[in-house]
Design a protein around this motif. Structure first.
Motif, short mmCIF file in Angstrom:
data_model
loop_
_atom_site.label_atom_id
_atom_site.label_comp_id
_atom_site.label_asym_id
_atom_site.label_seq_id
_atom_site.Cartn_x
_atom_site.Cartn_y
_atom_site.Cartn_z
N GLU A 252 140.17 40.19 97.43
CA GLU A 252 139.87 39.18 96.41
C GLU A 252 140.07 39.74 94.99
O GLU A 252 140.69 39.10 94.15
CB GLU A 252 138.43 38.67 96.59
CG GLU A 252 137.93 37.74 95.50
CD GLU A 252 138.67 36.41 95.43
OE1 GLU A 252 139.34 36.03 96.40
OE2 GLU A 252 138.58 35.75 94.37
N ASP A 256 143.18 37.64 94.70
CA ASP A 256 142.41 36.40 94.51
C ASP A 256 143.13 35.15 95.02
O ASP A 256 143.53 34.29 94.23
CB ASP A 256 142.06 36.25 93.01
CG ASP A 256 141.23 35.00 92.70
OD1 ASP A 256 140.64 34.42 93.63
OD2 ASP A 256 141.20 34.62 91.52
N SER A 288 132.04 36.77 90.08
CA SER A 288 132.10 35.32 89.91
C SER A 288 131.77 34.63 91.22
O SER A 288 132.22 35.06 92.28
CB SER A 288 133.50 34.90 89.44
OG SER A 288 133.64 33.50 89.51
N ASN A 290 132.80 31.84 91.90
CA ASN A 290 133.97 31.01 92.14
C ASN A 290 135.10 31.91 92.66
O ASN A 290 135.79 32.56 91.87
CB ASN A 290 134.37 30.33 90.82
CG ASN A 290 135.41 29.26 91.02
OD1 ASN A 290 135.65 28.80 92.14
ND2 ASN A 290 136.05 28.87 89.93
N HIS A 291 135.22 32.01 93.98
CA HIS A 291 136.26 32.88 94.54
C HIS A 291 136.83 32.30 95.82
O HIS A 291 136.38 31.23 96.28
CB HIS A 291 135.74 34.31 94.73
CG HIS A 291 134.38 34.40 95.33
ND1 HIS A 291 134.10 33.92 96.58
CD2 HIS A 291 133.20 34.90 94.86
CE1 HIS A 291 132.83 34.14 96.85
NE2 HIS A 291 132.24 34.72 95.83
N GLY A 292 137.86 32.95 96.35
CA GLY A 292 138.57 32.42 97.52
C GLY A 292 137.64 32.13 98.70
O GLY A 292 136.76 32.93 99.01
#
Lengths: 321, 321
Positions: A252, A256, A288, A290-292
């Motif tokens: 990631e 990402d 974050s 907000n990630h995969g």
């Protein structure tokens, strides 16, 4: 005008083939045995003959082909060169070029089978059409494939997507097949899960149904028992998921992607495994929220034929400009 | 016909600018102070005015520009949108579009400064023109940039190349700025090196020149003393290099670039650091001896302007198709 594509996935015991429309709809799939005589010298002629026969049966000819995609169990250089393909005893070959010659010069693109499967899962499987996706295949070993902007990242030395050989576990004492110690493959493959279970059984005196299975214990059993509440089996799967979550977080922070896809036999553990892996992945990815996303693979053994046909279709599109 | 490009690297205290030929030859470089009044509202007008002035001095106009590349200290989405740029107090802006409007509509491409620096180092620095390169910038923090096929991998959530926040150290007890524990940044940044040195000094009673420096001890001192044979300082640098080598091996198994480039202030330690990092990287990458090389960055503080101009030149080439 050329309208269909063929995906071929060459394995050590059988070759899977699929006939697809341009948009990736599977028209027909079939299998032929891998002829292991003479260092698998007949495999490509057999594949060519089988493609010709099926084309004819369905009312097509090689002129209707956009191309053939070919997944092989070994590293394929960007030129199509295969230095060595251990399982097939192939050495120093250009399998794509050879298959093309056997099929009236039709376009053939070859790729490593794990990478090609990643492309298939990204396109029509768990990735749901994502341009950026990473596949972890948890089988006898741990394979992988990294797709960025719809393309396989093979890397400059063939190590792109070799996710099973990320060093994740410092305290590992045994050696991996690659010569390292602490590779992801040593803990997250089917083999690794059984080994981990045996270690825990030795260390602990707690009750567990795993004990009764003795040498017959499989990774499937460990997953099933863990899900059904066996505490030691669940502990094994926590360990497995922690290292897999850690490896996912490494990828990631590097590329990402939209989505991480977990495939291979071990992924049959389903949401039981998925939830654990997501938990550790989140724990290791604090930068974050907000990630995969992490999802399960959806194509099973068909990922290879889907990815192979995608490989050649995409090349054909690009060369048209 | 348009023939030159401008690279701009916006920092919190100064803005670096460079004028380049199409092939990346630096014609002129200069700096202007970052006006921090009104949440840095004047920065882009100042940059535009400075570019106009320099173009005129050198006998050019905006019509001679292929474009302007803009590196900013925060995440830039593929659309050019900047949600927040903490150091500049920018919020909810399209800095590229704004600068373009201030420069008669000339093409402007914006990117994150760490990513842009990676592109510069890959193109004209340590990467020597490599299409695939990964930069680790060891400064106050640890930044990074991943370049594949000549393009920055920003990722789908802006986490691509956030190499400083890879979790590499399980036994870490303090928290990183990101909220995690055990990030690469906590050990391989200048701050991290000093912290590691203070830990070792506390734990050991061995003699070390680091002790005499007390609170004045810098990462530079630790590197210099280590190279000069101070055993405790060398031990600190072994630890730093081990985790950096581990992080490099993770990236190798994911994208396998031509080259890894070590930049930032800490990289001034030169071959002393490089040899140690290479040793651990090799130890963790046992799958193949043939893998991406590790080199030192070569452009220093100019990496940003080189990368910025590369960013816009490449986009201009692509749009010509």
């Amino acid at each position: 005008m050329a309208k269909i594509g063929i995906g071929v996935d060459v394995g050590g015991t059988s070759v899977k083939l699929g006939m697809f429309t341009r948009t990736g709809n599977l028209i027909k799939k079939w299998e032929i045995p891998t002829d292991r005589e003479n260092n698998c010298a007949n495999v490509l002629p057999d594949v060519a003959a089988s493609i010709r026969k099926t084309l004819e049966e369905e009312g097509f000819s090689t002129e209707d082909l956009v191309g053939v995609g070919l997944g092989v169990p070994g590293p394929v250089q960007p030129t199509g060169y295969v230095e060595v393909c251990v399982n097939l005893h192939w050495k120093d070959r250009y399998p794509g070029r050879e298959l093309s010659e056997l099929l009236d010069g039709v376009r053939v693109e070859a790729g490593n089978d794990a990478n090609v499967a990643a492309l298939g899962e990204a396109w029509k499987g768990g990735g749901g059409g994502a341009a950026d996706a990473v596949l972890f295949t948890l089988g006898t070993g741990v394979g992988g494939g990294v797709i960025v902007n719809g393309k396989i990242i093979t890397g400059k030395h063939g190590l792109g997507g070799e996710l099973g050989h990320m060093h994740v576990r410092d305290e590992e004492t045994e050696y991996c097949n690659c010569g390292g110690r602490g590779c992801l493959e040593q803990v997250a493959s089917a083999t690794g899960i059984v080994r981990e279970a045996k270690r825990i059984l030795k260390k602990s005196s707690a009750e567990s149904k795993m004990r009764e299975l003795g040498d017959l214990l499989t990774a499937r059993d460990v997953c099933d028992l863990g899900r059904d509440g066996d505490l030691l089996a669940d502990e094994v799967m926590e360990t497995v998921s922690r290292y897999l979550g850690l490896a996912i977080s490494h990828v990631e922070m590097t590329v990402d992607p939209d989505v991480f896809i977990i495939g291979g036999g071990v992924s049959r553990a389903g949401s039981y495994l998925l939830e654990k892996v997501r938990k550790y992945y989140n724990d290791y990815t604090t930068l974050s929220r907000n990630h995969g996303n992490v999802v399960l693979a959806a194509l099973g053994n068909d990922a290879g034929i889907y990815g192979a046909v995608r490989l050649v279709m995409k090349k054909a599109e690009e060369s048209k400009g």
